[in-house]
Design a protein around this motif. Structure first.
Motif, PDB file in Angstrom:
ATOM      1  N   SER B  17       0.830  -1.198   0.000  1.00 59.17           N
ATOM      2  CA  SER B  17       0.000   0.000   0.000  1.00 59.17           C
ATOM      3  C   SER B  17       0.867   1.251   0.000  1.00 59.17           C
ATOM      4  CB  SER B  17      -0.908   0.027   1.240  1.00 59.17           C
ATOM      5  OG  SER B  17      -1.789  -1.071   1.252  1.00 59.17           O
ATOM      6  N   ARG B  19       0.146   5.819   0.152  1.00 60.88           N
ATOM      7  CA  ARG B  19      -0.789   6.940   0.109  1.00 60.88           C
ATOM      8  C   ARG B  19      -0.099   8.153  -0.505  1.00 60.88           C
ATOM      9  NH1 ARG B  19      -4.115  10.376   4.719  1.00 60.88           N
ATOM     10  NH2 ARG B  19      -2.069  11.347   5.058  1.00 60.88           N
ATOM     11  N   ARG B  67      -9.616  -0.968  -5.139  1.00 59.56           N
ATOM     12  CA  ARG B  67      -8.241  -0.997  -4.598  1.00 59.56           C
ATOM     13  C   ARG B  67      -7.765   0.396  -4.181  1.00 59.56           C
ATOM     14  NH1 ARG B  67      -4.052  -2.312  -7.776  1.00 59.56           N
ATOM     15  NH2 ARG B  67      -5.020  -1.500  -9.674  1.00 59.56           N
ATOM     16  N   PHE B  68      -8.182   1.407  -4.911  1.00 59.52           N
ATOM     17  CA  PHE B  68      -7.757   2.777  -4.628  1.00 59.52           C
ATOM     18  C   PHE B  68      -8.927   3.560  -4.036  1.00 59.52           C
ATOM     19  CE2 PHE B  68      -4.200   3.264  -8.065  1.00 59.52           C
ATOM     20  CZ  PHE B  68      -3.613   2.091  -7.610  1.00 59.52           C
ATOM     21  N   GLN B  82      -5.293   6.821  -1.640  1.00 55.15           N
ATOM     22  CA  GLN B  82      -4.864   5.631  -0.906  1.00 55.15           C
ATOM     23  C   GLN B  82      -4.864   4.459  -1.890  1.00 55.15           C
ATOM     24  OE1 GLN B  82      -3.874   5.175   2.403  1.00 55.15           O
ATOM     25  NE2 GLN B  82      -3.368   3.104   1.702  1.00 55.15           N
ATOM     26  N   ASN B  84      -4.112   0.507  -2.375  1.00 53.08           N
ATOM     27  CA  ASN B  84      -3.929  -0.799  -1.737  1.00 53.08           C
ATOM     28  C   ASN B  84      -3.817  -1.886  -2.801  1.00 53.08           C
ATOM     29  OD1 ASN B  84      -4.261   0.468   0.778  1.00 53.08           O
ATOM     30  ND2 ASN B  84      -6.476   0.099   0.762  1.00 53.08           N
ATOM     31  N   SER B  85      -3.367  -3.046  -2.374  1.00 57.96           N
ATOM     32  CA  SER B  85      -3.239  -4.211  -3.273  1.00 57.96           C
ATOM     33  C   SER B  85      -2.542  -3.826  -4.563  1.00 57.96           C
ATOM     34  CB  SER B  85      -4.624  -4.803  -3.565  1.00 57.96           C
ATOM     35  OG  SER B  85      -5.294  -5.160  -2.383  1.00 57.96           O
ATOM     36  N   LEU B  86      -1.432  -3.133  -4.422  1.00 62.14           N
ATOM     37  CA  LEU B  86      -0.741  -2.621  -5.601  1.00 62.14           C
ATOM     38  C   LEU B  86      -0.191  -3.744  -6.471  1.00 62.14           C
ATOM     39  CD1 LEU B  86       0.886   0.479  -3.952  1.00 62.14           C
ATOM     40  CD2 LEU B  86      -0.506   0.518  -6.025  1.00 62.14           C
TER      41      LEU B  86
END
Lengths: 111, 122
Positions: B17, B19, B67-68, B82, B84-86
């Motif tokens: 993750s 930000r 995810r974002f 933010q 996540n799960s990139l």
């Protein structure tokens, strides 16, 4: 694959006029304004044309654009070496709850 | 003068993750919608997400939905993303950009920030 279709490349010699096309559909260009961006190498994109054919202050009148139906075009007259850049069209798309779509970009080379 | 300054980019492993922040100045931040647009190395522009001036409406590209999360703090004149799960395919320079009104239904972005690079790799 981009929703808006642009030619990947274009070229011209100094002083010439070049045009770049942007093809879309009824949910984007057909019903919303088209905007054009210029991205010089290594820099952030810059708004070049908004609302189909309006130039922001500071943009030379060598740059012009138009829209017809589901297509748009950008024209650059009196081509200069500093115009060598990537150009992108963009529009709001009303499908799928709404989103922005960009063209794939056109790399303009000044020969 | 309107200025946008992104930060928070960096190197992250797949599944991780990050930000991003975009500090705005020179205009009444809450009166304008904002968006994030990204550009993968050597590729074209891809709109990622947009948010209305009040923060009450948000929009996402299908590629990042779920995810974002886009948000804003109007008291701090700051926009966030933010992530996540990139995935490796999220590797890109991320730009924030100001839109012409409080609503988000526009593809007019002016100006853009200088961008922040996100690299997702193992």
């Amino acid at each position: 694959q981009s929703v808006l279709t642009q030619p990947p490349s274009a070229s011209g010699t100094p002083g010439q006029r070049v045009t770049i096309s942007c093809s879309g559909s009824s949910s984007n260009i057909g019903s919303n304004n088209v905007n054009w961006y210029q991205q010089l190498p290594g820099t952030a994109p810059k708004l070049l044309i908004y609302s189909n054919d309006r130039r922001p202050s500071g943009v030379p009148d060598r740059f012009s654009a138009s829209k017809s139906g589901t297509s748009a075009s950008l024209a650059i007259s009196g081509l200069q070496s500093e115009d060598e850049a990537d150009y992108y069209c963009a529009a709001w798309d009303d499908s799928l709850n709404g989103h922005v779509v960009f063209g794939g970009g056109t790399k303009l080379t000044v020969l | 003068e309107v200025q946008l300054l992104e930060s928070g980019g960096g190197f992250v492993q797949p599944g991780g993750s990050l930000r991003l922040s975009c500090a705005a100045s020179g205009f009444t931040f809450s009166s304008y919608a904002m968006s994030w647009v990204r550009q993968a190395p050597g590729k074209g522009l891809e709109w990622v997400s947009g948010i209305s001036g009040s923060g009450g409406s948000t929009y996402y590209a299908d590629s990042v939905k779920g995810r974002f999360t886009i948000s804003r703090d109007n008291s701090k004149n700051t926009l966030y993303l933010q992530m996540n799960s990139l995935r490796a395919e999220d590797t890109a320079v991320y730009y924030c950009a100001k839109q012409p009104s409080a609503g988000t239904t526009s593809a007019r972005f002016d100006p853009w920030g200088q961008g922040t690079l996100v690299t997702v790799s193992s």
